[in-house]
Enzyme design. Structure first.
Site, mmCIF file in Angstrom:
data_model
loop_
_atom_site.group_PDB
_atom_site.id
_atom_site.type_symbol
_atom_site.label_atom_id
_atom_site.label_comp_id
_atom_site.label_asym_id
_atom_site.label_seq_id
_atom_site.Cartn_x
_atom_site.Cartn_y
_atom_site.Cartn_z
ATOM 1 N N ARG A 79 1.249 1.585 -6.024
ATOM 2 C CA ARG A 79 1.458 0.591 -4.963
ATOM 3 C C ARG A 79 0.169 -0.094 -4.542
ATOM 4 O O ARG A 79 0.188 -1.052 -3.778
ATOM 5 C CB ARG A 79 2.076 1.267 -3.734
ATOM 6 N N TRP A 104 -3.932 -1.700 -1.273
ATOM 7 C CA TRP A 104 -4.060 -2.961 -2.020
ATOM 8 C C TRP A 104 -4.487 -3.987 -0.984
ATOM 9 O O TRP A 104 -3.716 -4.345 -0.095
ATOM 10 C CB TRP A 104 -2.721 -3.333 -2.656
ATOM 11 N N CYS A 138 0.864 -1.172 0.000
ATOM 12 C CA CYS A 138 0.000 0.000 0.000
ATOM 13 C C CYS A 138 0.904 1.226 0.000
ATOM 14 O O CYS A 138 2.097 1.115 0.213
ATOM 15 C CB CYS A 138 -0.861 0.026 1.255
ATOM 16 N N GLU A 186 -0.635 -9.490 -18.140
ATOM 17 C CA GLU A 186 -0.753 -8.528 -17.049
ATOM 18 C C GLU A 186 -1.580 -7.297 -17.442
ATOM 19 O O GLU A 186 -2.387 -6.815 -16.663
ATOM 20 C CB GLU A 186 0.674 -8.105 -16.666
ATOM 21 N N LYS A 228 3.945 -9.836 -19.631
ATOM 22 C CA LYS A 228 3.535 -8.451 -19.925
ATOM 23 C C LYS A 228 2.177 -8.460 -20.599
ATOM 24 O O LYS A 228 1.306 -7.668 -20.292
ATOM 25 C CB LYS A 228 4.592 -7.822 -20.851
ATOM 26 N N GLU A 282 8.718 -13.381 -20.353
ATOM 27 C CA GLU A 282 8.450 -11.975 -20.039
ATOM 28 C C GLU A 282 7.413 -11.398 -21.011
ATOM 29 O O GLU A 282 6.529 -10.636 -20.607
ATOM 30 C CB GLU A 282 9.770 -11.190 -20.066
ATOM 31 N N HIS A 336 5.942 -30.954 -26.413
ATOM 32 C CA HIS A 336 5.746 -31.880 -25.295
ATOM 33 C C HIS A 336 4.420 -31.634 -24.571
ATOM 34 O O HIS A 336 4.261 -32.043 -23.427
ATOM 35 C CB HIS A 336 6.918 -31.768 -24.314
ATOM 36 N N ASN A 374 0.994 -0.192 6.212
ATOM 37 C CA ASN A 374 1.325 -1.072 5.097
ATOM 38 C C ASN A 374 1.975 -2.304 5.704
ATOM 39 O O ASN A 374 2.871 -2.166 6.534
ATOM 40 C CB ASN A 374 2.299 -0.335 4.167
ATOM 41 N N GLY A 375 1.517 -3.498 5.309
ATOM 42 C CA GLY A 375 2.094 -4.722 5.856
ATOM 43 C C GLY A 375 0.999 -5.615 6.399
ATOM 44 O O GLY A 375 -0.173 -5.454 6.053
ATOM 45 N N LYS A 406 2.412 -2.445 -7.783
ATOM 46 C CA LYS A 406 3.797 -2.377 -8.252
ATOM 47 C C LYS A 406 4.741 -3.127 -7.333
ATOM 48 O O LYS A 406 5.635 -3.830 -7.778
ATOM 49 C CB LYS A 406 4.198 -0.908 -8.335
HETATM 50 O O1 M6R Z 1 10.152 -4.964 -7.336
HETATM 51 P P1 M6R Z 1 10.430 -6.309 -7.885
HETATM 52 O O2 M6R Z 1 11.287 -6.281 -9.086
HETATM 53 O O3 M6R Z 1 10.993 -7.253 -6.859
HETATM 54 O O4 M6R Z 1 9.012 -6.886 -8.303
HETATM 55 C C1 M6R Z 1 8.846 -8.209 -8.684
HETATM 56 C C2 M6R Z 1 7.504 -8.432 -9.355
HETATM 57 O O5 M6R Z 1 6.467 -8.180 -8.458
HETATM 58 C C3 M6R Z 1 7.322 -7.542 -10.588
HETATM 59 O O6 M6R Z 1 8.356 -7.730 -11.498
HETATM 60 C C4 M6R Z 1 5.990 -7.863 -11.296
HETATM 61 O O7 M6R Z 1 6.016 -9.145 -11.815
HETATM 62 C C5 M6R Z 1 5.717 -6.828 -12.389
HETATM 63 N N1 M6R Z 1 4.443 -6.231 -12.183
HETATM 64 C C6 M6R Z 1 5.680 -7.400 -13.755
HETATM 65 O O8 M6R Z 1 5.466 -6.423 -14.729
#
Ligand code: M6R
Length: 604
Positions: free
Chosen positions: A27, A74, A2, A486, A483, A479, A502, A100-101, A599
Site C-alpha cells: 500500500r 506513500w 498508506c 509499471e 504492465k 494492459e 495515424h 491514511n488519507g 497498490k
Molecule cells: O484497486 P483498483 O482496481 O481500483 O486499482 C486501480 C489501479 O490503481 C490499478 O489497477 C493499477 O493501475 C495497477 N497498479 C496496475 O497494475
C-alpha cells in the site's frame, strides 16, 4: 494509500506490528514506523525507506509493550523523510497517531494550534491530529472525548488510529479510507486491509464511514462520532493466510500470474452451466437488467482495461456501453438516469477516483454494481449490488490475476445484461461458456509453454516497446503496455492497431519491438498494421495461436491456444504479463513494489 496496523493484547506488540507492516507494504513503501506503549509512555521508531530498514533500526533496542500502532507510507504531504514518517506525536509525546488519507483543512488547523503554542516537526497533514487530540485533553476532555472531538474537526478523508500514553486503548475512526478490525480471543487488530493480520485471525469487522472503534484487550466498541453505539457484525474472511505469502516464488507478481488458473476456476465456479448455455449469477437473476438502456463502466488503471474489455463485449452484443476513466468522470461523463447501469470495476474496492465516480452516478439516480475482489470494501458497500471476482489476495502492486478474473466476470455480467436488455447475447452462449470452462486449463497451458522469458532477453535494451490490438485486443494491448512500463520503468505504449498509422508510426524504428495481439477479430487488418511497422524495420512479435497466419510472418511469436474470440485476449494478456515480469527481472527492478506506486490509491 498508506498501510495502518494496530494491535492490543497480551505479550509484545512489536512483532505483530512489523509483520502487519510487511504484509501491508504493497500500500506504500517510502517510509515506515511504529509506536509502542510501554509502562511509562509511548516509544516511537520511524524511518524513511522500506519496512526492512525500520526493522534493522530497531533490533538493538526492542520496543517493549503490549499495545502499538504502525504505518507504512506513500507520501502525499511532504517528502519521504524520517520526520514525515508516521506515527506522529504531539509535543508532549503522549499521543501517537497513524493516518491514511488527506486532511484538507490541515493548514487552518495547524495555524490555530501553532498560535496556541503547538510546535510541529513535519510537513505532513497528519501531524495536526495528535496535536488536536492533545489540545482537547489540555482543555479537560477525557481521552475518548478528545479523540472524537479531534476527529470531528477533520475535513477530508481519513482512517486514523491513535494511542494515548495513560491507557491501554486504541482509538480508530474512518471516513473515506478503509479500516478493518480483526478479532481473536483476547487479541485485537486494526488495519487498512485484512492481509495485515490474516495469520492471526479471519474474523473481521469493516468500519463504515463515520464509525469510531474503541479497542482494548477485552473487546471492541463501535460508535458514531457523537458516541452513540452502532451495531457492526463480524464477517469471516475466506482467504487462506498462505495465499498471502510468496511461497516458492521469487516475487508475488510471478506467484499471482501462476495463480490465474485457480483464480479463474474460483471466479466461474457455480456461476455457469455450459451445457445449457446458462449463467447463474445469484444476485443477478434473469430480468435484473430489463430496464437498463445503457451501461457505463468506471475504473482506473488495469481495472479500466478490464472495464474497456467489458464495454467492447457489451457493444458487440448490441447494448450501448462506455468505459470511462473514473478520474475523468466528473468532467466528462455522459448523463445518467435510472435506466443507466454504472459498473465500478475495482480490485481493491477502495480506489478514491472510482469511489467518487460511483457516488456521483448513484447521486444522479443510476443503478450501480461493483465488480471487486474485496468483500466489505467501500465500493462493495456503496453500490446497489456487488459481483465478487474471488481472485484471492493480490499483493504485487502490478495487478495480474485480478485483471483476468475481472475480465471473465465482465464476460458473464455482459451476457446477463445483454440477455435482459436485448433478449439475446449476440454470441453462441453454449460455445462461449464451454470455452470459459476450459480457461483455467488454457492459462495453465500458456504458463507451461511460454517463451516470454527468451523474448524478454532478445528485446532487452530496446528504445521503446509498443503493443497493438483491435477490438478486445485493444484493452489487452493497453494492459500489456501498462504492465511493462509499471515494472520495467521502460517506455511502453499501447495503441489500437488501426491507430498506429495515424501518428505513432513515426516512433517506430528497428529499435522498437511491436507486440501485436490477435484475438480473431479482423485479424487481417491487425496483420496489415503490424506489417506497416515491420516494413519500417520494427521487429513484430505476434501473440496468436500456433497455426495463425501472423505466426508465419512475424519475427517472433508468443503462442496462445485457439479459443473463442471473447476470451483469446485474456490468454494473450497472460503472455504479456510474463513478458513484463521477465523483462523487469532482468533489469533487477523492484517488481512487487515499483517505484512511486502503491497498490491501492485512496487519494484523488
Ligand atoms: O484497486 P483498483 O482496481 O481500483 O486499482 C486501480 C489501479 O490503481 C490499478 O489497477 C493499477 O493501475 C495497477 N497498479 C496496475 O497494475
Amino acid at each position: 494509500m498508506c498501510g495502518i496496523i494496530g494491535r492490543v493484547g497480551e505479550g509484545n506488540a512489536l512483532e505483530t506490528l512489523i509483520t502487519g507492516l510487511e504484509n501491508l507494504e504493497y500500500r506504500g513503501y517510502d517510509s515506515a514506523g511504529v509506536a509502542v506503549k510501554n509502562g511509562t509512555g509511548i516509544n516511537v521508531e520511524k524511518r524513511s525507506g522500506k519496512v526492512s530498514e525500520l526493522k534493522r533500526s530497531i533490533t538493538d533496542e526492542p520496543l517493549q509493550g503490549a499495545i502499538g500502532i504502525g504505518h507504512t507510507r506513500w507520501s502525499t504531504h511532504g517528502p519521504p523523510t524520517d520526520e514525515n514518517a508516521h506515527p506522529h506525536t504531539d509535543h508532549t509525546e503522549d499521543v501517537a497517531v497513524v493516518h491514511n488519507g488527506i486532511i484538507e483543512n490541515y493548514t487552518e488547523l495547524k495555524s490555530e494550534l501553532a498560535e496556541s503554542g503547538h510546535e510541529f516537526s513535519s510537513d505532513t497533514d497528519t501531524e495536526v491530529i495528535p496535536h488536536l487530540i492533545q489540545h482537547h485533553l489540555d482543555c479537560g476532555l477525557d481521552n475518548e472525548s478528545a479523540f472524537r472531538r479531534a476527529v470531528d474537526e477533520l475535513e477530508g478523508s481519513y482512517a486514523v488510529a491513535a494511542m494515548i500514553a495513560d491507557e491501554r486503548v486504541l482509538y480508530a475512526a474512518r471516513r473515506g479510507s478503509p479500516l478493518v478490525v480483526g478479532m481473536e480471543d483476547d487479541e485485537y487488530f486494526l488495519a487498512s486491509d485484512v492481509p495485515a493480520f490474516l495469520e492471526y485471525t479471519d474474523t473481521v469487522v469493516y468500519l463504515e464511514d463515520g464509525d469510531v472503534a474503541i479497542v482494548d484487550e477485552t473487546g471492541v466498541e463501535f460508535t458514531d462520532l457523537e458516541g452513540n453505539p452502532v451495531e457492526r457484525h463480524p464477517e469471516t474472511i475466506e482467504w487462506d493466510p498462505e495465499q498471502a505469502g510468496k511461497g516458492e516464488y521469487e516475487h508475488f507478481m510471478l506467484k499471482e500470474i501462476h495463480e490465474q488458473p485457480t483464480a479463474l476456476a474460483q471466479a466461474i465456479e457455480g456461476r455457469i452451466e455450459p451445457e445449457l448455455g446458462r449463467i447463474d449469477l445469484t444476485d443477478f437473476e434473469p430480468g435484473t437488467f430489463d430496464d437498463v438502456d445503457c451501461v457505463q463502466f468506471v475504473a482506473c488503471g488495469t481495472s479500466y482495461h478490464a472495464a474497456l474489455y467489458g464495454s467492447v463485449l457489451l457493444n458487440q452484443a448490441g447494448v450501448r456501453s462506455r468505459a470511462l476513466l473514473a478520474n475523468e468522470y466528473s468532467i466528462s461523463a455522459p448523463p445518467v438516469d435510472e435506466n443507466t447501469l454504472v459498473v465500478a470495476v475495482t480490485q481493491s474496492g477502495e480506489t478514491a477516483d472510482t469511489l467518487s465516480a460511483l457516488r456521483e452516478a448513484s447521486d444522479a439516480g443510476a443503478q450501480t454494481v461493483t465488480v471487486t475482489n474485496v468483500v466489505g470494501s467501500t465500493a462493495a458497500r456503496e453500490a446497489d449490488e456487488t459481483l465478487l471476482i474471488r481472485a484471492g489476495p493480490e499483493i504485487g502492486v502490478a495487478a495480474t490475476k485480478t485483471f483476468s478474473s475481472q475480465a471473465v466476470m465482465l464476460v458473464l455480467l455482459g451476457q446477463r445484461i445483454a440477455q435482459d436488455v436485448r433478449g439475446e447475447t449476440g454470441a453462441d452462449p453454449e460455445a462461449l461458456l464451454s470455452d470459459l470452462e476450459t480457461m483455467p486449463d488454457r492459462v495453465e497451458e500458456v504458463l507451461a509453454t511460454t517463451t516470454a522469458e527468451e523474448l524478454a532477453a532478445t528485446y532487452e535494451g530496446s528504445r521503446a516497446y509498443f503493443f497493438i490490438g483491435r477490438g478486445l485486443g485493444f484493452p489487452v494491448a493497453l494492459e500489456g503496455a501498462l504492465k511493462f512500463k509499471e515494472i520495467t520503468y521502460e517506455h511502453a505504449e499501447g495503441f489500437a492497431s488501426g491507430e498506429l498509422k495515424h501518428g505513432p508510426l513515426a516512433l517506430v524504428t528497428p529499435d522498437t519491438p511491436v507486440f501485436a495481439v490477435f484475438t480473431g477479430e479482423e485479424d487481417e487488418k491487425t496483420l496489415k498494421n503490424a506489417a506497416e511497422a515491420q516494413t519500417r524495420g520494427a521487429p513484430v512479435i505476434a501473440i496468436c495461436p500456433p497455426d495463425h497466419q501472423a505466426a508465419l510472418v512475424a519475427d517472433a511469436h508468443l503462442e496462445i491456444p485457439d479459443v473463442d474470440s471473447d476470451l483469446a485476449g485474456l490468454l494473450a494478456n497472460v503472455q504479456l504479463q510474463l513478458l513484463a515480469y521477465y523483462a523487469a527481472d532482468r533489469l533487477d527492478r523492484a517488481i512487487d513494489k515499483p517505484r512511486n506506486l502503491a497498490k491501492s490509491v485512496t487519494v484523488e
